[in-house]
Every structure is written in structure tokens, then in C-alpha cells.
Design an enzyme around this catalytic site. Structure first.
Site, PDB file in Angstrom:
ATOM      1  N   HIS A  38     -11.286  12.989  -2.255  1.00  0.00           N
ATOM      2  CA  HIS A  38     -12.529  13.553  -1.716  1.00  0.00           C
ATOM      3  C   HIS A  38     -12.632  14.995  -2.196  1.00  0.00           C
ATOM      4  CE1 HIS A  38     -15.260  14.084   2.106  1.00  0.00           C
ATOM      5  NE2 HIS A  38     -15.861  14.414   0.978  1.00  0.00           N
TER       6      HIS A  38
ATOM      7  N   LYS B 286       0.832  -1.205   0.000  1.00  0.00           N
ATOM      8  CA  LYS B 286       0.000   0.000   0.000  1.00  0.00           C
ATOM      9  C   LYS B 286       0.863   1.250   0.000  1.00  0.00           C
ATOM     10  CE  LYS B 286      -2.335   1.616   3.671  1.00  0.00           C
ATOM     11  NZ  LYS B 286      -2.212   3.104   3.698  1.00  0.00           N
TER      12      LYS B 286
ATOM     13  N   ASP C 255      -3.547   4.425  -1.896  1.00  0.00           N
ATOM     14  CA  ASP C 255      -4.456   4.895  -0.852  1.00  0.00           C
ATOM     15  C   ASP C 255      -4.407   6.424  -0.782  1.00  0.00           C
ATOM     16  OD1 ASP C 255      -6.198   4.919   1.278  1.00  0.00           O
ATOM     17  OD2 ASP C 255      -4.685   4.391   2.779  1.00  0.00           O
TER      18      ASP C 255
ATOM     19  N   ALA D 187     -16.119  16.286 -10.605  1.00  0.00           N
ATOM     20  CA  ALA D 187     -15.261  16.510 -11.768  1.00  0.00           C
ATOM     21  C   ALA D 187     -13.783  16.450 -11.391  1.00  0.00           C
ATOM     22  CB  ALA D 187     -15.582  17.859 -12.408  1.00  0.00           C
TER      23      ALA D 187
ATOM     24  N   ARG E 109       2.937  -0.903  10.668  1.00  0.00           N
ATOM     25  CA  ARG E 109       4.050  -0.878  11.608  1.00  0.00           C
ATOM     26  C   ARG E 109       4.379  -2.215  12.264  1.00  0.00           C
ATOM     27  NH1 ARG E 109       1.709   4.804  13.754  1.00  0.00           N
ATOM     28  NH2 ARG E 109      -0.148   3.729  12.988  1.00  0.00           N
TER      29      ARG E 109
END
Length: 242
Positions: free
Chosen positions: A65, A33, A61, A69, A207
Site C-alpha cells: 500500500h 501463506k 501476504d 510507482a 492458529r
């Protein structure tokens, strides 16, 4: 040996470290990720660096938001990197999610429901009707209705979300910590075994693997533990009881 359904969060201080961690863990996990900080620092090059010569999936990731458009343009811009997953916030609404799905057809758009760092008091503070499990289910249903193929939720809500959206949506669960591990900034957590038992398909773990003296050995040990767990499903296998 089957790789474990783990997405290792490569929250590294620099590109070289992220690439090294990816090389160490990719024999043992399906996915790596890339988060917002690493992507903003190094741009698209980071995806090629962590993918390397392997066939590991890349989970981008970015938690997009914005207005529909703008999200469409952003999703189109990263679609050429062919991430397996690209995140958007479910709270952006159906139109925004639909634009992301249309702009990145080769990736699964994963809608983030409620961040695992938030608890019920946090939701009240930002004006979201809780409790967290209810908010997560509402946002999950909204996102799937708009075309999202995957959802991000805490492992504590995975069973409820699975019941809400059915068997065909990929459930991704951050907030996964081995028993006894420090929860750090996560508020809603569970062990890897509990997350799989609740219906998760992909466990985000950072972690506990990357901060270990040997991240490759830590990933191998966690993968071995999950292979012994009767709730784990090989890729593509049906979920028991569904």
C-alpha cells in the site's frame, strides 16, 4: 487425495518452524501463506524454505500500500519468487493496483478489501463509510475494475462480493475458525463450511492448525471435514448455481 482449498498462515517465530509447519501441512492443503513479519525477518529465502520440494502454492501476504510507482517496484522485486498470490490494499486505489498487476504477471494480485480485524466502529474511526459489507463491495468492485484477479474479504461478505464481481474472481477469506474455536483478534468470522457455502475459493486458516499439537494432523482433519462438505468444489469445478 485432493488437497483442501486452505492457505495455512505460517505465522511462525522463526524460519525453521515455518518450514517444519509447511512440510507437515502440504500433503493436505493447496497453499501456505507467508506474512509480513516472516518476510521482513528472513526476506526472499523464506519463500524457498516453505515451498521446499513440494508443488504447494505460496501466498505472499505483504499487503502492499503505497504510491503506484513504489508498489510497482515492490511487486516487480517479489515477482521473481513466483508467488501464486500477492496481496495489495484495495484502498491504495486503481492506479496502484494496475501497477502491481502489470509488475507481477505470473501471480494473482489479491486486493485486500477491509481487514477482518475491523468492525463498523473501527471503520467510522478511520473515516471509511460503512457498514463493513458495503465498504467491502465498493472496494471489491474498484479492485476488479483495476485488474485484480483475486480479492480478500471476510467470509461474512463473501456472498455479497461474489454477487458483485461474478464467478471468475478468486475469493480468499481469512477470519475462518472451526466451530467453537477462539476468534482471537478477528472481528468478522465464519466456519470453514460457511465460508465455502458463501462462495469462498481459498480459506486462510492459521492458529487452529499451527497451534495444534500436531499441525499435520490438524490440517488433515480439517481437509477431511471439508471433503465431506457438499459445498466444496474440486479445483477448477464450476460454482453451483453460477
Amino acid at each position: 487425495m485432493t488437497a483442501a482449498p486452505i492457505a495455512v498462515a505460517l505465522d511462525a517465530p522463526d524460519l525453521e518452524t515455518a518450514a517444519r509447519w509447511a512440510t507437515l501441512v502440504t500433503p493436505h492443503v493447496t497453499t501456505v501463506k507467508v506474512g509480513l513479519e516472516l518476510y521482513l525477518r528472513y526476506g526472499p529465502d523464506v519463500v524457498a524454505s516453505v515451498r521446499g520440494a513440494s508443488r504447494v502454492q505460496v501466498f505472499l501476504d505483504l499487503k502492499l500500500h503505497d504510491i503506484p510507482a513504489t508498489v510497482r517496484g515492490a511487486a516487480r522485486a517479489v515477482a521473481r519468487l513466483k508467488p501464486a498470490y500477492l496481496t495489495v490494499h484495495a484502498a491504495g486505489g486503481p492506479a496502484m493496483i494496475r501497477e502491481a498487476v502489470e509488475a507481477a504477471p505470473a501471480s494473482k494480485i489479491a486486493a485486500v478489501t477491509v481487514l477482518t480485524s475491523l468492525d463498523d466502529a473501527d471503520l467510522r474511526a478511520v473515516g471509511i463509510e460503512g457498514p463493513a459489507p458495503d465498504a467491502v463491495r465498493r472496494l471489491a468492485a474498484l479492485a476488479v475494475g483495476a485488474g485484480a484477479q483475486a480479492l480478500v474479504c471476510s467470509p461474512q461478505e463473501a456472498a455479497g462480493v461474489r454477487a458483485e464481481v461474478g464467478p471468475d474472481i478468486t475469493l480468499i477469506t481469512p477470519g475462518v475458525r472451526p466451530a467453537g474455536a477462539d476468534t482471537q483478534d478477528q472481528a468478522r468470522v465464519a466456519t470453514p463450511e460457511a465460508a465455502l457455502a458463501a462462495g469462498a475459493d481459498l480459506l486462510v486458516i492459521g492458529r487452529p492448525i499451527t497451534a495444534a499439537p500436531d499441525p499435520g494432523a490438524a490440517a488433515a482433519a480439517m481437509a477431511a471435514t471439508l471433503r465431506k462438505f457438499p459445498g466444496e468444489r474440486p479445483p477448477g469445478a464450476p460454482r453451483r448455481g453460477r
